[in-house]
Design a protein around this motif. Structure first.
Motif, PDB file in Angstrom:
ATOM      1  N   UNK A  37       0.832  -1.207   0.000  1.00 11.02           N
ATOM      2  CA  UNK A  37       0.000   0.000   0.000  1.00 11.02           C
ATOM      3  C   UNK A  37       0.860   1.249   0.000  1.00 11.02           C
ATOM      4  N   UNK A  38       0.429   2.243  -0.769  1.00 11.64           N
ATOM      5  CA  UNK A  38       1.179   3.495  -0.865  1.00 11.64           C
ATOM      6  C   UNK A  38       0.500   4.635  -0.103  1.00 11.64           C
ATOM      7  N   UNK A  39      -0.812   4.795  -0.263  1.00 14.56           N
ATOM      8  CA  UNK A  39      -1.492   5.907   0.412  1.00 14.56           C
ATOM      9  C   UNK A  39      -2.095   5.494   1.757  1.00 14.56           C
ATOM     10  N   UNK A  40      -2.536   4.258   1.882  1.00 17.48           N
ATOM     11  CA  UNK A  40      -3.168   3.807   3.134  1.00 17.48           C
ATOM     12  C   UNK A  40      -2.101   3.652   4.217  1.00 17.48           C
ATOM     13  N   UNK A  41      -2.294   4.369   5.318  1.00 17.22           N
ATOM     14  CA  UNK A  41      -1.365   4.322   6.455  1.00 17.22           C
ATOM     15  C   UNK A  41      -1.995   3.703   7.694  1.00 17.22           C
ATOM     16  N   UNK A  42      -3.343   3.583   7.670  1.00 21.27           N
ATOM     17  CA  UNK A  42      -4.061   3.050   8.833  1.00 21.27           C
ATOM     18  C   UNK A  42      -5.186   2.137   8.365  1.00 21.27           C
ATOM     19  N   UNK A  43      -5.166   0.898   8.855  1.00 17.01           N
ATOM     20  CA  UNK A  43      -6.253  -0.054   8.627  1.00 17.01           C
ATOM     21  C   UNK A  43      -6.909  -0.304   9.974  1.00 17.01           C
ATOM     22  N   UNK A  44      -8.184   0.015  10.076  1.00 15.90           N
ATOM     23  CA  UNK A  44      -8.932  -0.257  11.307  1.00 15.90           C
ATOM     24  C   UNK A  44      -9.856  -1.445  11.055  1.00 15.90           C
ATOM     25  N   UNK A  45      -9.797  -2.432  11.920  1.00 12.05           N
ATOM     26  CA  UNK A  45     -10.725  -3.555  11.849  1.00 12.05           C
ATOM     27  C   UNK A  45     -11.694  -3.331  12.999  1.00 12.05           C
ATOM     28  N   UNK A  46     -12.932  -2.995  12.644  1.00 14.09           N
ATOM     29  CA  UNK A  46     -13.931  -2.578  13.626  1.00 14.09           C
ATOM     30  C   UNK A  46     -14.922  -3.717  13.845  1.00 14.09           C
ATOM     31  N   UNK A  47     -14.931  -4.226  15.064  1.00 11.87           N
ATOM     32  CA  UNK A  47     -15.710  -5.420  15.382  1.00 11.87           C
ATOM     33  C   UNK A  47     -16.865  -5.081  16.295  1.00 11.87           C
ATOM     34  N   UNK A  48     -18.015  -5.600  15.931  1.00 13.80           N
ATOM     35  CA  UNK A  48     -19.233  -5.330  16.685  1.00 13.80           C
ATOM     36  C   UNK A  48     -19.413  -6.442  17.717  1.00 13.80           C
ATOM     37  N   UNK A  49     -19.175  -6.129  18.967  1.00 15.97           N
ATOM     38  CA  UNK A  49     -19.394  -7.113  20.029  1.00 15.97           C
ATOM     39  C   UNK A  49     -18.113  -7.714  20.573  1.00 15.97           C
ATOM     40  N   UNK A  50     -18.186  -8.112  21.827  1.00 18.57           N
ATOM     41  CA  UNK A  50     -17.051  -8.650  22.578  1.00 18.57           C
ATOM     42  C   UNK A  50     -16.547  -9.972  21.992  1.00 18.57           C
ATOM     43  N   UNK A  51     -17.453 -10.861  21.607  1.00 21.15           N
ATOM     44  CA  UNK A  51     -17.060 -12.174  21.094  1.00 21.15           C
ATOM     45  C   UNK A  51     -16.216 -12.036  19.829  1.00 21.15           C
ATOM     46  N   UNK A  52     -16.658 -11.196  18.908  1.00 18.55           N
ATOM     47  CA  UNK A  52     -15.911 -10.966  17.667  1.00 18.55           C
ATOM     48  C   UNK A  52     -14.554 -10.342  17.982  1.00 18.55           C
ATOM     49  N   UNK A  53     -14.546  -9.346  18.867  1.00 17.82           N
ATOM     50  CA  UNK A  53     -13.296  -8.672  19.202  1.00 17.82           C
ATOM     51  C   UNK A  53     -12.285  -9.653  19.793  1.00 17.82           C
ATOM     52  N   UNK A  54     -12.726 -10.480  20.733  1.00 23.88           N
ATOM     53  CA  UNK A  54     -11.818 -11.440  21.377  1.00 23.88           C
ATOM     54  C   UNK A  54     -11.234 -12.425  20.359  1.00 23.88           C
ATOM     55  N   UNK A  55     -12.080 -12.943  19.475  1.00 24.67           N
ATOM     56  CA  UNK A  55     -11.615 -13.906  18.467  1.00 24.67           C
ATOM     57  C   UNK A  55     -10.594 -13.260  17.529  1.00 24.67           C
ATOM     58  N   UNK A  56     -10.892 -12.059  17.052  1.00 27.71           N
ATOM     59  CA  UNK A  56      -9.977 -11.370  16.142  1.00 27.71           C
ATOM     60  C   UNK A  56      -8.679 -10.992  16.859  1.00 27.71           C
ATOM     61  N   UNK A  57      -8.782 -10.521  18.102  1.00 23.86           N
ATOM     62  CA  UNK A  57      -7.588 -10.139  18.862  1.00 23.86           C
ATOM     63  C   UNK A  57      -6.663 -11.335  19.040  1.00 23.86           C
ATOM     64  N   UNK A  58      -7.216 -12.473  19.386  1.00 18.26           N
ATOM     65  CA  UNK A  58      -6.438 -13.704  19.589  1.00 18.26           C
ATOM     66  C   UNK A  58      -5.712 -14.086  18.295  1.00 18.26           C
ATOM     67  N   UNK A  59      -6.415 -14.095  17.183  1.00 19.28           N
ATOM     68  CA  UNK A  59      -5.826 -14.471  15.897  1.00 19.28           C
ATOM     69  C   UNK A  59      -4.812 -13.423  15.429  1.00 19.28           C
ATOM     70  N   UNK A  60      -5.150 -12.150  15.534  1.00 16.44           N
ATOM     71  CA  UNK A  60      -4.247 -11.090  15.062  1.00 16.44           C
ATOM     72  C   UNK A  60      -2.932 -11.113  15.832  1.00 16.44           C
ATOM     73  N   UNK A  61      -2.977 -11.394  17.144  1.00 15.93           N
ATOM     74  CA  UNK A  61      -1.737 -11.471  17.941  1.00 15.93           C
ATOM     75  C   UNK A  61      -0.818 -12.549  17.374  1.00 15.93           C
TER      76      UNK A  61
END
Length: 179
Positions: A150-174
């Motif tokens: 990527x050349x222009x994109x400097x920030x990617x936000x992954x926005x998760x609705x709800x605690x369950x989704x956030x926890x699953x994504x956080x675990x995998x992303x780590x």
């Protein structure tokens, strides 16, 4: 939670994607760009009917968006310039790898549009039935592969609705992005 991949900041957030300020917001869309429920419905309710009208016009001109593909409309009243409609797979019907393709194509389209920031939802996890963990693996792998290009994109936000989704994504992303 934050990571840096190929010079791009990747931020994991829990919240409502329609409230995020970004150059582009990614919508979890269907091939016909009919935005009735889930993230798509919320984007049209908050951003205005113009998003649905532009989506229908896009389909009239180009035909249905293939699974893994993207289309672009304005963002109406949202705090973004564009909505990138990414069509993820219906789990159990189309291959899960199409989710990674949708994320990659959305990021490349955001870069092509020249925006500095893009917000992604958990594509295919709603009515399309993909488990959070599988979606997170596809999303993280696509970000890891695409961010360095990527050349222009400097920030990617992954926005998760709800605690369950956030926890699953956080675990995998780590595991996938922290290395």
């Amino acid at each position: 939670m934050e990571f840096v991949v190929g010079g791009v900041v990747v931020r994991l957030l829990q919240g409502d994607i329609t409230e995020v300020e970004a150059g582009a917001i990614v919508n979890a869309a269907n091939s016909y760009l009919e935005h009735g429920g889930g993230v798509a419905g919320a984007i049209v309710r908050k951003g205005g009917w113009v998003i649905q009208e532009e989506s229908r016009e896009w389909v009239r001109r180009h035909g249905p968006v293939p699974v893994g593909g993207v289309a672009v409309t304005s963002a109406g009243r949202l705090r973004a310039k564009y909505v990138i409609h990414a069509v993820g797979p219906r789990c159990g019907v189309e291959p899960i790898e199409k989710l990674g393709e949708a994320v990659k194509n959305a990021l490349l389209k955001a870069d092509e549009l020249g925006v500095e920031s893009v917000a992604l939802p958990a594509i295919s996890t709603g009515i399309f039935g993909c488990p959070y963990r599988d979606a997170a693996l596809q999303t993280a792998a696509a970000i890891r592969e695409t961010a360095p290009k990527l050349k222009s994109v400097k920030l990617i936000m992954v926005v998760l609705y709800g605690e369950e989704a956030y926890r699953a994504f956080a675990d995998v992303f780590k595991k996938v992005l922290a290395g």
